[in-house]
Design a protein around this motif. Structure first.
Motif, short mmCIF file in Angstrom:
data_model
loop_
_atom_site.label_atom_id
_atom_site.label_comp_id
_atom_site.label_asym_id
_atom_site.label_seq_id
_atom_site.Cartn_x
_atom_site.Cartn_y
_atom_site.Cartn_z
N LYS A 21 0.87 -1.27 0.09
CA LYS A 21 0.02 0.00 0.07
C LYS A 21 0.83 1.48 -0.02
CE LYS A 21 -4.05 -2.29 1.67
NZ LYS A 21 -5.14 -2.45 2.47
N LYS A 22 2.11 1.04 0.29
CA LYS A 22 3.02 2.26 0.33
C LYS A 22 3.78 2.48 -1.03
CE LYS A 22 5.65 0.82 3.58
NZ LYS A 22 6.67 0.58 4.62
N ASP A 24 5.67 0.22 -2.52
CA ASP A 24 6.88 -0.57 -2.74
C ASP A 24 6.72 -1.84 -3.15
OD1 ASP A 24 8.43 1.53 -1.40
OD2 ASP A 24 8.11 0.97 0.44
#
Length: 91
Positions: A21-22, A24
């Motif tokens: 969700k970031k 990455d």
């Protein structure tokens, strides 16, 4: 005079990187200095969502159609993947 006949074999790929969700990449999760990131042990393929098409043709004009077919496959699956993976983004 003999005519030259050309034959094409084409592979078209679309690869999405599965992200958290970031944003990455989810694979690999090992620290960067880890030997897991070296050579074939990196297993980056685990974090990819691939789509491909293959065509054998004697007409180069068919290549744009092959590209469109692969793009349609990827676009058809992408919303389903996002909906069933808890919002895991692709890039």
């Amino acid at each position: 005079m003999a005519s030259t006949h050309r034959y094409f074999s084409a592979y078209v790929w679309v690869l999405f990187v599965i992200c958290d969700k970031k944003g990455d990449a989810v694979w690999p999760r090992a620290p960067r200095a880890s030997p897991v990131h070296a050579g074939s042990e990196a297993q980056v393929w685990r974090g990819l969502l691939p789509f491909f098409g293959h065509a054998n043709s004697d007409n180069g004009d068919n290549y744009p159609l092959l590209k469109k077919q692969v793009a349609r496959k990827a676009l058809a699956v992408s919303p389903t993947f996002a909906a069933t993976s808890g919002g895991t983004p692709l890039r």
